[in-house]
Design an enzyme around this catalytic site. Structure first.
Site, short mmCIF file in Angstrom:
data_model
loop_
_atom_site.label_atom_id
_atom_site.label_comp_id
_atom_site.label_asym_id
_atom_site.label_seq_id
_atom_site.Cartn_x
_atom_site.Cartn_y
_atom_site.Cartn_z
N GLN A 223 0.94 -1.24 -0.19
CA GLN A 223 0.19 0.04 0.00
C GLN A 223 0.80 1.32 0.02
OE1 GLN A 223 -2.34 -0.71 3.50
NE2 GLN A 223 -3.87 -1.81 2.44
N ARG B 103 14.86 -11.18 -1.92
CA ARG B 103 15.72 -12.32 -2.88
C ARG B 103 17.07 -12.58 -2.38
NH1 ARG B 103 16.98 -9.64 -8.71
NH2 ARG B 103 17.59 -12.00 -9.09
N ALA C 175 7.79 17.20 2.66
CA ALA C 175 6.82 17.56 3.98
C ALA C 175 5.44 17.67 3.09
CB ALA C 175 6.93 19.01 4.52
N ARG D 132 -3.62 8.38 4.94
CA ARG D 132 -3.65 7.19 5.44
C ARG D 132 -3.84 7.40 7.02
NH1 ARG D 132 -3.71 3.14 1.70
NH2 ARG D 132 -2.31 3.77 -0.12
C1 LIG Z 1 -8.55 4.17 1.73
C2 LIG Z 1 -7.84 3.37 0.64
C3 LIG Z 1 -8.24 2.73 -0.21
C4 LIG Z 1 -7.58 2.44 -1.37
N1 LIG Z 1 -7.82 1.39 -2.25
C5 LIG Z 1 -7.29 1.00 -3.37
C6 LIG Z 1 -7.79 -0.13 -4.41
O1 LIG Z 1 -8.66 -0.89 -4.00
N2 LIG Z 1 -7.01 -0.61 -5.33
C7 LIG Z 1 -5.80 0.34 -5.67
O2 LIG Z 1 -5.25 0.13 -6.77
N3 LIG Z 1 -5.35 1.46 -5.06
C8 LIG Z 1 -6.11 1.53 -3.81
N4 LIG Z 1 -5.67 2.54 -3.15
C9 LIG Z 1 -4.40 3.46 -3.49
C10 LIG Z 1 -4.79 4.91 -4.10
O3 LIG Z 1 -5.67 4.60 -5.16
C11 LIG Z 1 -3.49 5.48 -4.29
O4 LIG Z 1 -2.71 4.83 -5.40
C12 LIG Z 1 -2.37 5.78 -3.18
O5 LIG Z 1 -3.44 6.13 -2.08
C13 LIG Z 1 -1.66 6.92 -3.44
O6 LIG Z 1 -2.18 8.10 -3.67
P1 LIG Z 1 -1.77 9.08 -4.70
O7 LIG Z 1 -1.78 8.68 -6.08
O8 LIG Z 1 -2.61 10.56 -4.50
O9 LIG Z 1 -0.40 9.55 -4.26
P2 LIG Z 1 1.05 9.79 -4.82
O10 LIG Z 1 1.47 8.91 -5.46
O11 LIG Z 1 1.96 10.07 -3.42
O12 LIG Z 1 0.98 11.26 -5.55
C14 LIG Z 1 0.51 12.55 -4.89
C15 LIG Z 1 -0.06 13.26 -5.84
O13 LIG Z 1 1.05 13.50 -6.81
C16 LIG Z 1 0.24 13.51 -8.02
N5 LIG Z 1 0.67 12.67 -9.05
C17 LIG Z 1 1.50 11.74 -8.53
N6 LIG Z 1 1.71 10.88 -9.95
C18 LIG Z 1 1.11 11.46 -10.83
C19 LIG Z 1 0.93 11.14 -11.97
N7 LIG Z 1 1.43 9.94 -12.61
N8 LIG Z 1 0.11 11.88 -12.66
C20 LIG Z 1 -0.79 12.78 -12.37
N9 LIG Z 1 -0.53 13.01 -10.91
C21 LIG Z 1 0.17 12.78 -10.14
C22 LIG Z 1 -1.31 13.39 -7.58
O14 LIG Z 1 -2.15 14.68 -7.37
C23 LIG Z 1 -1.16 12.71 -6.30
O15 LIG Z 1 -2.45 12.70 -5.34
C24 LIG Z 1 -6.35 3.10 -1.91
C25 LIG Z 1 -5.83 4.17 -1.04
C26 LIG Z 1 -6.52 4.33 0.29
C27 LIG Z 1 -6.02 5.48 0.88
#
Ligand SMILES: Cc1cc2nc3c(=O)[nH]c(=O)nc-3n(C[C@H](O)[C@H](O)[C@H](O)COP(=O)(O)OP(=O)(O)OC[C@H]3O[C@@H](n4cnc5c(N)ncnc54)[C@H](O)[C@@H]3O)c2cc1C
Length: 245
Positions: free
Chosen positions: A76, A91, A172, A182
């Site tokens: 996660q 590994r 930060a 989280r």
């Molecule tokens: C309660 C909960 C349930 C979840 N359930 C599932 C599930 O069932 N299946 C599943 O696959 N995942 C699940 N996730 C994971 C979720 O979909 C995200 O992958 C994870 O929380 C990372 O979030 P993020 O992409 O916002 O964060 P980060 O990767 O840390 O990115 C931070 C921010 O940067 C920007 N960013 C980063 N990369 C890109 C990019 N390539 N393009 C555009 N903007 C970008 C976005 O604004 C993003 O919010 C879950 C998460 C939570 C908290």
């Protein structure tokens, strides 16, 4: 689990304030870093957090050592892409130590009251869990130690419960985002516990910088989880209903 902040940007709040101030000043960041008063640092950091101007807070970075978390958690965790990770490798490191994470629901779970044939009781969830872990651990050890199967192949048997160690570095701004997702009650208990320990650690060295960090509802004042909301805070939909006349 153990979560320890092992390194961070020196004087993180001053770095952030100087970086922000340089946008509006003829002085160099270097000069600003040395010349800003503590009060100016406080005012600037407070302003950035209130206005959610997050780019200057990206200049402060924090490195954590995390021990004894499950592979379910680290899977996660590494979905958060704006971070750096180094994880204990299955590994190279033999995994026969039998260290597994046990979810509280399994410790506290109860077997169905229906009896099996011959009036035998059904096994408790934790008995089934530990038996299964032992069988997997034994099979893994047999493949690696008796059959010379490479660890990288024997690990296909290892469960999500297998404990792992991981190094995490986040700035930060990413930490704020990570905590929003989280520390929310929708996140699973284990990663929520790790996030809470991480926030506790960073607050020790940068209390002002992390003064507004928390689950999305704490940070934003509303819940983004819709029907999945825990109900502690109003959802955006509820706020919209309230504001309609
Ligand atoms: C309660 C909960 C349930 C979840 N359930 C599932 C599930 O069932 N299946 C599943 O696959 N995942 C699940 N996730 C994971 C979720 O979909 C995200 O992958 C994870 O929380 C990372 O979030 P993020 O992409 O916002 O964060 P980060 O990767 O840390 O990115 C931070 C921010 O940067 C920007 N960013 C980063 N990369 C890109 C990019 N390539 N393009 C555009 N903007 C970008 C976005 O604004 C993003 O919010 C879950 C998460 C939570 C908290």
């Amino acid at each position: 689990m153990q979560v320890k902040l092992i390194a961070h940007t020196e004087q993180p709040e001053r770095v952030v304030a100087a970086a922000a101030k340089c946008c509006y000043s003829k002085k160099s960041v270097d000069e600003l870093f040395d010349s800003l008063t503590d009060e100016q640092v406080t005012n600037m950091v407070t302003h950035l957090l209130t206005a959610k101007h997050s780019s200057p807070i990206e200049h402060a970075s924090f490195t954590f050592s995390v021990e004894g978390v499950s592979r379910a958690l680290t899977h996660q965790l590494v979905r958060h892409r704006l971070a750096s990770y180094s994880q204990q490798s299955q590994r190279y490191v033999e995994m026969t130590n039998g260290n597994y994470v046990v979810p509280p629901s399994i410790i506290n779970g109860k077997a169905p009251s229906v009896l099996l044939a011959f009036n035998q009781k059904q096994p408790q969830p934790k008995e089934v869990y530990f038996q299964c872990l032992k069988a997997l651990n034994d099979a893994y050890g047999y493949l690696v130690n008796k059959c010379n199967i490479p660890k990288e192949d024997a690990r296909y048997l290892l469960p999500n419960a297998t404990q792992s160690n991981i190094t995490i570095t986040m700035n930060a701004a990413e930490l704020y985002h990570f905590f929003e997702l989280r520390l929310c009650t929708r996140a699973q208990w284990e990663i929520r516990e790790m996030a809470a320990l991480m926030l506790t650690e960073v607050k020790k060295v940068a209390p002002l910088l992390f003064s507004k960090a928390g689950a999305s509802c704490i940070r934003n004042g509303y819940c983004t989880e819709g029907k999945q909301s825990c109900g502690k805070c109003k959802t955006l939909e509820e706020i919209l209903v309230d504001t309609r006349v």
